[in-house]
Design a protein around this motif. Structure first.
Motif, PDB file in Angstrom:
ATOM      1  N   VAL A 160       0.833  -1.204   0.000  1.00 57.13           N
ATOM      2  CA  VAL A 160       0.000   0.000   0.000  1.00 57.13           C
ATOM      3  C   VAL A 160       0.868   1.255   0.000  1.00 57.13           C
ATOM      4  CG1 VAL A 160      -1.671   1.320   1.370  1.00 57.13           C
ATOM      5  CG2 VAL A 160      -1.963  -1.141   1.081  1.00 57.13           C
ATOM      6  N   LYS A 161       1.946   1.230   0.791  1.00 54.56           N
ATOM      7  CA  LYS A 161       2.844   2.382   0.848  1.00 54.56           C
ATOM      8  C   LYS A 161       3.542   2.605  -0.486  1.00 54.56           C
ATOM      9  CE  LYS A 161       5.332   2.526   4.559  1.00 54.56           C
ATOM     10  NZ  LYS A 161       6.446   2.261   5.506  1.00 54.56           N
ATOM     11  N   ASP A 183       2.458   1.554  -3.647  1.00 51.98           N
ATOM     12  CA  ASP A 183       1.540   1.894  -4.735  1.00 51.98           C
ATOM     13  C   ASP A 183       0.628   3.070  -4.408  1.00 51.98           C
ATOM     14  OD1 ASP A 183       2.664  -0.207  -6.028  1.00 51.98           O
ATOM     15  OD2 ASP A 183       0.999  -1.594  -5.678  1.00 51.98           O
ATOM     16  N   ASN A 184       0.595   3.475  -3.124  1.00 54.60           N
ATOM     17  CA  ASN A 184      -0.297   4.553  -2.690  1.00 54.60           C
ATOM     18  C   ASN A 184      -1.753   4.220  -3.008  1.00 54.60           C
ATOM     19  OD1 ASN A 184      -0.835   6.960  -1.421  1.00 54.60           O
ATOM     20  ND2 ASN A 184      -0.594   8.203  -3.256  1.00 54.60           N
ATOM     21  N   SER A 185      -2.116   2.953  -2.828  1.00 56.48           N
ATOM     22  CA  SER A 185      -3.472   2.490  -3.101  1.00 56.48           C
ATOM     23  C   SER A 185      -3.737   1.241  -2.289  1.00 56.48           C
ATOM     24  CB  SER A 185      -3.648   2.189  -4.596  1.00 56.48           C
ATOM     25  OG  SER A 185      -4.907   1.605  -4.838  1.00 56.48           O
ATOM     26  N   GLU A 186      -4.992   1.092  -1.830  1.00 54.42           N
ATOM     27  CA  GLU A 186      -5.362  -0.082  -1.045  1.00 54.42           C
ATOM     28  C   GLU A 186      -5.518  -1.329  -1.905  1.00 54.42           C
ATOM     29  OE1 GLU A 186      -5.514  -0.485   2.100  1.00 54.42           O
ATOM     30  OE2 GLU A 186      -5.328   1.574   2.789  1.00 54.42           O
ATOM     31  N   GLN A 208      -7.079   4.837 -12.334  1.00 59.39           N
ATOM     32  CA  GLN A 208      -7.107   3.979 -11.154  1.00 59.39           C
ATOM     33  C   GLN A 208      -8.458   3.274 -11.106  1.00 59.39           C
ATOM     34  OE1 GLN A 208      -4.593   3.408  -9.129  1.00 59.39           O
ATOM     35  NE2 GLN A 208      -5.689   2.049  -7.761  1.00 59.39           N
TER      36      GLN A 208
END
Length: 784
Positions: free
Chosen positions: A91-92, A94-97, A524
């Protein structure tokens, strides 16, 4: 499957785990500047850990051997924690859940179902009795308070009762008459045979006897061959084990056998009788030798180590008498210079705070590096124990799946040594006093004087704690009421509700096959239903189900489910409670309105929820329509004022939750764009956006077909699922379910054999609902 299958599954999982740990030591500890390579490494490890997790969970749920289950359990919990640590890094990065692992799955030749999160059954089964008792208590409270209606018992009229009794009596008379007539028929047949019977010749009699005897012998041979074949195939057991292993004949007794406790007390008593005197004598000799050698070196007998310094353990450690004496002297000097030590610690902490900043800049220049883990050491220890105790064990001949007494003795030996150590410590402390008195001439009362300052220190610490306690927020103030009374008050007030029996697998939907192509264009894509299930399982179910995972994995105290009305947010909240057996507290603004008015009332309510939730963990605190607590508009009435106050108190509530408290705050919202986004996003650590179902989720075996079959419907040539999936574009799962339930009424189900279902019936009912338009969906995406 037989037990050997799950033993092999465990062995394969441990083998894969060893390979994966070796790979992590080689790759994750070295800095890497290529983020694409890092992302691929993390995704591959994530998928491999997921397969290990699935195999270990299956082995733990089905094995009977208690010691094997005890060896699997810490490894299973550590694998779950390691998955959460890797997920945090992904997550850190890719900056996405949501991470889309389609390419990695294709490389590994695995289906998308392999990244589904399996939920271990022990979350519920190990606390089943407690959960059933708690559910029974909650039902009684709700019934007494009038908040739950008792299921009505259908009364039977007098005519129906008489008819039922007549039918049963006539059936009984018919059966008894049939038995009587059969007896008469057999008696008549027997008498006629006796009258017609004539004498046979000796050859005919011998032939008859031979025929019967040869048939009997052949049947015995066939039966014996069949038994040997069944034993050879492993389906049945040898005769000498058949009587002692009758439990394997019934598959339903596996869980009962898993719950049977081993007689560990008897092993402990035997160890205390056989090895206790030898352990006691050895410990006394060690302490006496240490006293003697210390006196030869220092000229006096040493002081006995206090409990803070480890007591007798400080003497039992592998140290020379000189080191023991030096450590005791150093600790006495350290107690006198507490204030200087505190100042030095503060200076060291300040210098440590400055150092990581420089290290962080170096890490940015060097590249990505995996953070420290709380689970790798447990995984390595579990792997080494498996190699020592279980890898070379013959599981095929262990039909009884009985415990290994040597393993139990090793675990109980430490407990026996600890008990004897306490007894020896008291004896040797008294012996040391006598030696000091008679040999060195020291008075016994000198130690009592030294004990007075400790009492003063205790008083000072107590005063400090009292002062610190006054500074604590009112939320953490102690309450004198019992948990049962608080539990009853919350249930009667409607704040503690009964969770619906819904599983996470009931949240159905299809994988989005086009998301990789969308991501290639720079967009996204929204999460699909399987992605939502995975996130809810990772952040909600796994930490609440395992205490080890919750304490050591990345801590998630709050989670937000955002999406249009009808996408299944409330269902997911109930699924979390069902899968973990958690209590469900409903703090929705509409539910708490007027129950605890004012600031003090809200504080008391939160304190009650916090106390009961911690004591009866796991617990879920559900806040529906949570955007009202952070609304941009000014409050109009007292209810809106209370909801805004509750929103301001939520950060304080979350601060009161520690890593040991399995309490999760789950918020749901259908209109997040009406909230003040700044404080709204600060309260919730994880935000999961739930979109409308796509075409593949509406078509095929999912929503339309599943709901129609679930409600008693049947398919015909007049139904066109593709047409329904196209027409229902923009409608949520709740809309589709409501349409199906409206169409499939009791009358329509009775008419179905002669009047099959048609597509037009569902389309007409669907037109009465308002869909979620594209503009509203885009507003959700822009908000988060």
């Amino acid at each position: 499957f037989p037990t050997s299958t799950y033993c092999k599954m465990w062995a394969d999982a441990q083998k894969d785990l060893d390979i994966l740990l070796q790979k992590e030591r080689e790759e994750f500890l070295q800095p890497e500047t290529n983020l694409g390579k890092v992302s691929k490494m993390l995704a591959t490890s994530y998928i491999q850990y997921m397969e290990i997790f699935r195999n270990l969970a299956a082995a733990y749920d089905h094995l009977i051997h208690q010691q094997k289950r005890a060896a699997i359990r810490p490894v299973l919990d550590s694998v779950m924690g390691r998955i959460l640590e890797i997920k945090k890094e992904m997550v850190k990065l890719d900056n996405s859940e949501c991470q889309y692992l389609d390419d990695i799955l294709m490389e590994l030749k695995r289906p998308p179902e392999d990244i589904e999160i399996p939920i271990p059954k022990y979350f519920i089964e190990e606390n089943l009795e407690v959960l059933q008792q708690r559910e029974k208590t909650l039902d009684e409270i709700l019934l007494n308070a009038g908040l739950q209606e008792q299921k009505p018992v259908e009364a039977m009229t007098l005519a129906e009762a008489i008819k039922l009794i007549q039918v049963a009596e006539r059936a009984r008379q018919g059966r008894s008459r049939a038995v009587f007539m059969r007896k008469i028929y057999l008696e008549e047949k027997r008498t006629t045979k006796q009258e017609e019977q004539t004498g046979q010749s000796p050859d005919d009699a011998a032939t008859c006897i031979q025929k019967v005897w040869r048939g009997y012998i052949q049947r015995k041979k066939t039966e014996k061959m069949r038994e040997e074949e069944m034993i050879f195939l492993g389906i049945t057991l040898p005769p000498h084990l058949e009587g002692t292993s009758s439990f394997q004949k019934c598959a339903g007794t596996v869980k009962a056998l898993q719950g049977d406790a081993q007689d560990e007390v008897s092993f402990k008593d035997k160890l205390r009788e056989t090895e206790g005197p030898h352990i006691k004598e050895t410990l006394q000799d060690q302490i006496s030798q240490c006293f003697t050698e210390c006196r030869h070196i220092t000229g006096r007998f040493p002081d006995y180590p206090p409990e803070k310094a480890g007591g007798a353990k400080a003497i039992f450690s592998e140290k020379t008498p000189e080191q023991v004496a030096e450590e005791l002297a150093a600790k006495q000097e350290a107690e006198k210079t507490d204030q200087k030590g505190k100042n030095e610690k503060e200076q060291k902490e300040k210098s440590k705070e400055k150092k990581p900043q420089k290290a962080g800049k170096k890490e940015e220049d060097e590249g990505w590096k995996m953070g420290p883990s709380n689970f790798l050491s447990i995984l390595e220890e579990g792997s080494s124990q498996f190699k020592v105790f279980w890898q070379n064990r013959d599981n095929e001949s262990d039909f009884l799946q009985d415990h290994d007494p040597e393993l139990i003795k090793e675990g109980k030996r430490e407990e026996v040594e600890e008990e004897i150590r306490v007894q020896v410590a008291e004896l040797m402390e008294e012996k040391l006093r006598n030696l000091k008195l008679h040999v060195d001439g020291e008075k016994v009362g000198t130690q009592k004087k030294g004990g007075k300052p400790e009492k003063k220190k205790k008083k000072k610490h107590q005063k400090r704690r009292q002062k610190e306690g006054t500074r604590e927020p009112k939320l953490m103030s102690p309450a004198r009421r019992t948990i049962d009374s608080l539990y009853q008050e919350l249930a009667e007030g409607g704040l503690l509700i009964k969770a619906q029996a819904v599983n996470l697998s009931d949240y159905i939907g299809s994988y989005d096959c086009l998301r990789s192509s969308l991501r290639g264009t720079g967009a996204q894509p929204l999460p699909s239903a399987p992605d939502v299930r995975q996130l809810v399982a990772l952040y909600g179910i796994l930490p609440l189900g395992s205490q080890t995972v919750h304490e050591n994995a990345p801590l998630v105290k709050s989670m937000l489910l955002a999406g249009p009305a009808g996408v299944g947010k409330k269902m997911l909240v109930h699924a979390i409670c069902t899968e973990t057996g958690a209590n469900l507290f409903n703090l929705t603004p509409s539910n708490i309105a007027g129950k605890y008015p004012g600031k003090e009332g809200l504080l008391m309510m939160l304190h009650m929820v916090l106390k009961v939730g911690k004591e009866l963990q796991p617990s879920v605190v559900w806040i529906g329509d949570t955007e009202k607590m952070f609304s941009k508009a000014a409050p109009k009435g007292e209810e809106e004022m209370d909801s805004k106050r509750l929103g301001k108190m939520l950060p304080q509530f979350l601060k009161a939750l520690k890593a040991k408290d399995r309490v999760l705050v789950v918020g749901t919202t259908a209109r997040p764009f009406e909230a003040n986004i700044g404080p709204f996003c600060k309260v919730y650590q994880k935000i999961i956006l739930i979109p409308r179902p796509d075409y593949m989720s509406r078509f095929g075996k999912y929503l339309w077909k599943h709901f129609i079959l679930q409600n008693g419907g049947a398919f015909s040539s007049l139904e066109n699922l593709s047409c329904l999936a196209q027409v229902s574009d923009g409608f949520t799962q709740g809309h589709i379910l409501d349409v199906v339930q409206t169409v499939l009424s009791e009358l329509r189900l009775l008419q179905m054999p002669r009047k099959p279902l048609r597509t037009e019936e569902f389309a007409t009912s669907l037109a009465r609902h308002t869909p979620v338009y594209k503009e509203e969906q885009e507003t959700f995406e822009v908000t988060f």
